[in-house]
Design a protein around this motif. Structure first.
Motif, short mmCIF file in Angstrom:
data_model
loop_
_atom_site.label_atom_id
_atom_site.label_comp_id
_atom_site.label_asym_id
_atom_site.label_seq_id
_atom_site.Cartn_x
_atom_site.Cartn_y
_atom_site.Cartn_z
N SER A 184 0.82 -1.22 0.00
CA SER A 184 0.00 0.00 0.00
C SER A 184 0.85 1.26 0.00
CB SER A 184 -0.91 0.01 1.24
OG SER A 184 -0.13 0.03 2.44
N ALA A 220 2.40 3.20 -2.30
CA ALA A 220 2.10 4.29 -3.23
C ALA A 220 0.83 5.05 -2.83
CB ALA A 220 2.01 3.78 -4.66
N PRO A 221 -0.32 4.38 -2.62
CA PRO A 221 -1.51 5.14 -2.22
C PRO A 221 -1.36 5.81 -0.87
CG PRO A 221 -1.96 2.78 -2.19
CD PRO A 221 -0.64 2.96 -2.87
N MET A 222 -0.61 5.21 0.05
CA MET A 222 -0.39 5.82 1.35
C MET A 222 0.37 7.13 1.20
SD MET A 222 1.60 4.29 4.68
CE MET A 222 3.15 4.15 3.78
N THR A 259 0.62 8.98 -1.47
CA THR A 259 -0.25 9.93 -2.18
C THR A 259 -1.24 10.57 -1.22
OG1 THR A 259 -0.04 8.70 -4.26
CG2 THR A 259 -1.94 10.17 -4.03
N ALA A 260 -1.83 9.78 -0.34
CA ALA A 260 -2.78 10.31 0.64
C ALA A 260 -2.11 11.28 1.60
CB ALA A 260 -3.43 9.17 1.42
N HIS A 264 5.28 5.43 -10.38
CA HIS A 264 4.07 5.85 -9.68
C HIS A 264 3.94 7.37 -9.62
CE1 HIS A 264 2.15 2.18 -8.21
NE2 HIS A 264 3.34 1.67 -7.98
#
Length: 215
Positions: free
Chosen positions: A130, A132-134, A136-137, A164
């Motif tokens: 997780s 990359a999305p972490m 980004t968030a 990414h």
């Protein structure tokens, strides 16, 4: 060709990525196996100096309020099923079976409560995790990579970080390998195509200019 390799690459790949506004520090796979002379992963001085450098950068990152992420390779048992073809090919991965001393974080690297630990099964810190999305968030736009090994998990993580959409910075002093040849060759190639490779001195100077932020 009359010019040397550096000149040749500079014509094709002479660009720089620079730094982002919101960096995060990632310490990749500083596991005890790389520091245990009885382990096939043992990396000797190249890994020791990388860890020492990464720990100094880690302190600076925390002082600046940057997110700090530690990655670990961990397999639940000797079957290696979660490692797939990577496990099948790379026999030293048995050192990362959960519970073995060689799978633990290296001496001197004790995870802090405000650090995130990402568990992975493959070379890249991004593949199947997780991360990359972490990031980004969190609003992160710049990944600072340190860790082991330069020719393996650092290179894989570098390519994926760039893919990414993150500005990617690799700290040469804070990455290590068992031999200087693969270490230097991979730093050269990452700097040419995927990231800016910088020294510990350069990254510490950059971090010192950042406004203090909460994680």
């Amino acid at each position: 060709m009359n010019d040397d390799l550096s000149d040749n690459y500079a014509r094709a790949y002479g660009g720089t990525a620079g730094f982002g506004a919101r960096p995060a520090l990632v310490l990749v796979d500083f596991a005890e196996g790389y520091f245990d002379p009885d382990c096939p992963l043992y990396g000797d001085e190249g890994c020791r100096t990388a860890l020492a450098s990464a720990l100094r950068i880690r302190e600076a990152a925390h002082a600046a309020g940057l997110p700090v992420i530690l990655t670990e390779v961990s397999y639940p048992d000797d079957s290696g099923v979660t490692g797939g073809r990577f496990w099948q090919k790379a026999k030293p991965l048995q050192a990362f079976v959960k519970g073995r001393s060689t799978a633990a974080f290296a001496a001197g690297l004790v995870p802090r409560d405000d650090e995130v630990i990402v568990t992975k099964h493959y070379p890249s810190a991004f593949f199947g995790t997780s991360l990359a999305p972490m990031l980004t968030a969190m609003g992160v736009d710049n990944v600072i990579l340190t860790g082991l090994t330069t020719s393996g998990c650092i290179r894989a993580s570098c390519v994926d970080a760039m893919s990414h959409g993150f500005i990617t910075t690799v700290v040469s002093d804070a990455c290590g390998d068992r031999h200087p040849g693969p270490h230097e060759a991979n730093l050269f190639d990452m700097n040419a195509k995927y990231a800016d490779v910088v020294s510990e001195e350069t990254i510490l100077a950059h971090i010192s200019t950042l406004p203090k932020r909460g994680n």
